[in-house]
Scaffold this active site. Structure first.
Site, short mmCIF file in Angstrom:
data_model
loop_
_atom_site.label_atom_id
_atom_site.label_comp_id
_atom_site.label_asym_id
_atom_site.label_seq_id
_atom_site.Cartn_x
_atom_site.Cartn_y
_atom_site.Cartn_z
N LYS A 135 1.20 4.62 -2.65
CA LYS A 135 0.94 6.00 -2.21
C LYS A 135 2.18 6.88 -2.42
CE LYS A 135 -3.33 5.62 -1.21
NZ LYS A 135 -4.36 6.48 -1.80
N TYR B 1 0.84 -1.21 0.00
CA TYR B 1 0.00 0.00 0.00
C TYR B 1 0.88 1.26 0.00
CZ TYR B 1 -3.39 3.45 1.75
OH TYR B 1 -4.17 4.56 1.93
N1 LIG Z 1 -9.38 5.54 5.68
C1 LIG Z 1 -8.12 5.81 5.92
O1 LIG Z 1 -7.61 5.57 7.03
C2 LIG Z 1 -7.26 6.46 4.87
C3 LIG Z 1 -6.07 7.08 5.28
C4 LIG Z 1 -5.27 7.68 4.32
C5 LIG Z 1 -5.64 7.66 2.99
N2 LIG Z 1 -6.79 7.05 2.61
C6 LIG Z 1 -7.14 7.04 1.19
O2 LIG Z 1 -8.39 7.66 1.03
C7 LIG Z 1 -8.98 7.21 -0.19
C8 LIG Z 1 -10.44 6.90 0.06
O3 LIG Z 1 -10.54 5.79 0.95
P1 LIG Z 1 -11.61 5.75 2.13
O4 LIG Z 1 -10.86 5.78 3.40
O5 LIG Z 1 -12.66 6.75 1.90
O6 LIG Z 1 -12.13 4.25 1.97
P2 LIG Z 1 -13.52 3.66 1.44
O7 LIG Z 1 -14.65 4.16 2.26
O8 LIG Z 1 -13.29 2.20 1.36
O9 LIG Z 1 -13.67 4.29 -0.02
C9 LIG Z 1 -12.94 3.80 -1.11
C10 LIG Z 1 -13.65 4.25 -2.39
O10 LIG Z 1 -12.88 3.76 -3.51
C11 LIG Z 1 -13.76 3.05 -4.37
N3 LIG Z 1 -13.07 1.95 -5.02
C12 LIG Z 1 -12.36 0.95 -4.43
N4 LIG Z 1 -11.95 0.07 -5.35
C13 LIG Z 1 -12.42 0.51 -6.54
C14 LIG Z 1 -12.37 0.01 -7.86
N5 LIG Z 1 -11.75 -1.15 -8.17
N6 LIG Z 1 -12.98 0.71 -8.86
C15 LIG Z 1 -13.63 1.86 -8.56
N7 LIG Z 1 -13.72 2.39 -7.33
C16 LIG Z 1 -13.14 1.71 -6.34
C17 LIG Z 1 -14.87 2.52 -3.47
O11 LIG Z 1 -16.06 2.35 -4.23
P3 LIG Z 1 -16.67 0.94 -4.69
O12 LIG Z 1 -16.31 -0.08 -3.67
O13 LIG Z 1 -18.13 1.24 -4.79
O14 LIG Z 1 -16.05 0.69 -6.02
C18 LIG Z 1 -15.04 3.67 -2.50
O15 LIG Z 1 -15.91 4.63 -3.04
C19 LIG Z 1 -8.14 6.01 -0.64
O16 LIG Z 1 -7.28 6.40 -1.69
C20 LIG Z 1 -7.33 5.66 0.59
O17 LIG Z 1 -6.10 5.07 0.25
C21 LIG Z 1 -7.62 6.45 3.52
#
Ligand SMILES: NC(=O)c1ccc[n+]([C@@H]2O[C@H](COP(=O)([O-])OP(=O)(O)OC[C@H]3O[C@@H](n4cnc5c(N)ncnc54)[C@H](OP(=O)(O)O)[C@@H]3O)[C@@H](O)[C@H]2O)c1
Length: 240
Positions: free
Chosen positions: A156, A152
């Site tokens: 990033k 991961y």
């Molecule tokens: N949560 C954390 O702790 C955290 C921390 C730092 C950075 N981030 C980053 O924040 C971003 C958003 O994540 P989140 O935390 O909001 O998690 P999340 O609630 O799991 O959201 C992830 C989103 O990405 C979409 N997605 C995943 N796989 C996909 C695919 N194959 N095709 C199209 N869409 C896809 C999902 O939609 P579908 O499943 O409907 O496709 C969902 O809308 C990510 O880049 C993550 O790396 C998260």
């Protein structure tokens, strides 16, 4: 009309950004896989904010998806493209012995390659209109190593490197690049990772989204940390 495209808008940070931009009267194009969620979000946003919002179902995790359809659909249905939010992303936790090639490809397609291809298409619209902002939701892990998160982290760090360089390339086109480095956030991100621990302090996705929109309004290049502590952690990371 102002408009924005957001990938990964069916939950978490992407969904929260969609609501914040809808409050600011942006027209929206949302992208993810889960149609039921996208449908609900679109209806809710239309009712609450009376703004135009549509969705596209696209799987970003492999090379066979029709990435260029996003540009075609946008050009047919919207005016200016003010904002692209490269947000979709998935995690991976585990030891190197268990890494399979399909995991590596899935992570890199979802977290990096899809963002590069989508940006490549949409930058063309921004260049022609002479403005635009590209927002990348990266992660504090790009600076801060955590064991068993190496796959991961590599996606990033690569996302950060790609978009920092692109920022320089696009500066004269008046296209701004905002890189955002959230720490652990309360979303569905951790749901299927089988983590043997919980991160002690989770930010709300709404907090991240508000910060993103605050920086979008400044219309400047920016490196965005969600709290001063995160900024300090990134400064100290040279020692890790
Ligand atoms: N949560 C954390 O702790 C955290 C921390 C730092 C950075 N981030 C980053 O924040 C971003 C958003 O994540 P989140 O935390 O909001 O998690 P999340 O609630 O799991 O959201 C992830 C989103 O990405 C979409 N997605 C995943 N796989 C996909 C695919 N194959 N095709 C199209 N869409 C896809 C999902 O939609 P579908 O499943 O409907 O496709 C969902 O809308 C990510 O880049 C993550 O790396 C998260």
């Amino acid at each position: 009309m102002k408009s924005a495209i957001i990938t990964g808008a069916s939950s978490g940070i992407g969904k929260a950004i969609a609501y914040e931009l809808a409050k600011e009267k942006y027209e929206l194009l949302l992208i993810a896989r889960r149609e039921n969620l996208l449908n609900e979000i679109c209806e809710d946003i239309r009712n609450k904010f009376k703004t135009k919002v549509n969705y596209l179902i696209i799987d970003l995790s492999n090379r066979n998806s029709n990435f260029s359809f996003i540009k075609d659909y946008f050009l047919e249905n919207y005016d200016n493209l003010n904002i692209l939010v490269n947000n979709a992303g998935i995690g991976y936790y585990g030891e190197i012995e268990n890494l399979r090639m399909e995991d590596i490809e899935r992570l890199f397609w979802t977290n990096l390659f899809s963002h590069i291809l989508i940006t490549k298409d949409l930058v063309d619209i921004m260049k022609k209109q002479g403005f635009g902002t590209i927002v990348n939701i990266i992660s504090l892990i790009a600076f801060f190593p955590i064991k068993k998160w190496s796959l991961y982290a590599s996606t990033k760090s690569a996302q950060m490197g790609f978009f920092k360089s692109l920022r320089r390339e696009l500066y004269r086109n008046r296209i701004r690049v905002i890189n955002v480095y959230p720490s652990a956030t309360e979303t569905e991100f951790f749901n299927n990772l089988n983590l043997p621990y919980r991160f002690p302090q989770l930010d709300k996705p709404e907090k991240v989204a508000k910060k993103v929109v605050k920086f979008i309004k400044k219309n400047k290049n920016a490196e965005v940390f969600i709290s001063p502590l995160h900024w300090l952690a990134h400064k100290l990371s040279v020692w890790f």
